[in-house]
Motif scaffolding. Structure first.
Motif, mmCIF file in Angstrom:
data_model
loop_
_atom_site.group_PDB
_atom_site.id
_atom_site.type_symbol
_atom_site.label_atom_id
_atom_site.label_comp_id
_atom_site.label_asym_id
_atom_site.label_seq_id
_atom_site.Cartn_x
_atom_site.Cartn_y
_atom_site.Cartn_z
ATOM 1 N N THR A 173 0.947 -1.276 -0.056
ATOM 2 C CA THR A 173 -0.141 -0.007 -0.050
ATOM 3 C C THR A 173 0.983 1.260 -0.087
ATOM 4 O O THR A 173 1.865 1.280 0.832
ATOM 5 N N LEU B 299 0.733 5.419 0.551
ATOM 6 C CA LEU B 299 -0.253 6.631 1.054
ATOM 7 C C LEU B 299 0.779 7.861 1.246
ATOM 8 O O LEU B 299 2.014 7.747 1.234
ATOM 9 N N ASP B 300 0.032 8.962 1.089
ATOM 10 C CA ASP B 300 0.725 10.095 1.637
ATOM 11 C C ASP B 300 1.390 10.147 2.786
ATOM 12 O O ASP B 300 0.700 9.791 3.814
ATOM 13 N N TRP C 149 2.265 12.828 -4.699
ATOM 14 C CA TRP C 149 2.589 13.030 -3.196
ATOM 15 C C TRP C 149 4.269 13.332 -3.212
ATOM 16 O O TRP C 149 4.851 12.264 -4.056
#
Length: 297
Positions: A31, A33-34, A51
């Motif tokens: 995964t 994510l930011d 990001w």
């Protein structure tokens, strides 16, 4: 089954190669994510969030061989990561239901409630939308959706035909039908959103009054109400299309717009739509109005 979670941060430029290396090493899932505070609410089809720093989380089986593998991976990544990698044992749980911890019955306006299944509101005269958002955006708790739901609660929708453009979980179309609309059309470019919308429509016993489409397959017709809770950029570029779906005198509801983007979005619609005073919630705005009656030449 428990899991081993390897977590670390990397610069965006290294994210894809790191993801591929983890998958090649046997990660069951990876995964991205930011890692900071750079929201990317709804990237367009084929777009990748930009990001600057990525939080990478990889899951492995929790057995002795995997433990040794994860420890070797963590050691090899130390010089490449922005933070030292961490290893954590994660006990198994019903992951698909974890979101319910923060999703409680919520009222929008005076009578409309959005509730997770099995959690009815205490209000006796409540109109309830039962919701499981699945992987689609939309439980009503974000200000953009909340303002649209509040508008729907106060509108006269009896017998109306409604378009929900960018439907996400289907929450706005379903709410409109529960509040008296005759029919609703839900459109989204994400197949997962269309699946969630269909499931939620069936759970709310409104599926027979709803049509669900990808954008290119949607009917070219007009509606009494057009709802578009997406983002400012698409709202500007889609203005001619959304306006074309409004019959003269029909209502338009636009959301997903930051306060500093309000002027640009209003400018794209004001020639054909008589806009109401803008509603604000936190940093977000919701714009409503009626399509102007056609003028005689």
């Amino acid at each position: 089954m428990p899991w081993l979670q390897l977590k670390f941060r990397v610069p965006r430029a290294h994210a894809e190669s790191t993801e591929a290396a983890l998958e090649a090493a046997g990660a069951l899932s990876v995964t991205l994510l930011d890692a900071g505070d750079e929201p990317q609410l709804e990237p367009g089809p084929g777009e990748t969030p930009l990001w600057s720093e990525i939080l990478v989380s990889a899951l492995f089986e929790a057995d002795p061989a995997s433990q040794a593998l994860v420890e070797r991976l963590a050691a090899s990544l130390t010089t490449q990561t922005a933070t030292p990698p961490t290893i954590e044992r994660i006990e198994d749980q019903a992951w698909e239901r974890v979101w319910l911890d923060d999703f409680k019955p919520t009222c929008f306006g005076k009578r409309l409630w959005v509730c997770p299944h099995g959690q009815p509101p205490e209000a006796k005269e409540a109109i309830v939308v039962w919701l499981d958002p699945g992987l689609a955006f939309g439980t009503g708790h974000h200000p953009t959706t909340a303002m649209c739901l509040a508008w729907l609660d106060g509108a006269d929708l009896a017998g109306k035909k409604v378009l929900d453009f960018g439907c996400g979980s289907g929450i706005l179309a379903i709410a409109a039908l529960k509040l008296g609309a005759a029919r609703a059309v839900a459109i989204d470019h994400d197949p997962q959103a269309l699946e969630a919308t269909g499931d939620n429509a069936a759970a709310n016993a409104v599926a027979e009054r709803m049509e669900i489409y990808l954008p290119d397959a949607a009917p070219d017709t007009t509606y009494d109400v057009v709802l578009a809770n997406i983002l400012a950029g698409p709202l500007v570029s889609l203005a001619p299309k959304l306006i074309s779906h409004l019959r003269p005198g029909a209502a338009l509801v636009l959301s997903g717009v930051l306060a500093e983007q309000e002027d640009a979005v209003c400018a794209a619609y004001r020639d054909r739509v008589e806009l109401d005073p803008t509603k604000h919630c936190e940093d977000w705005v919701c714009m409503t109005g009626l399509r102007k009656l056609e003028q005689s030449p």
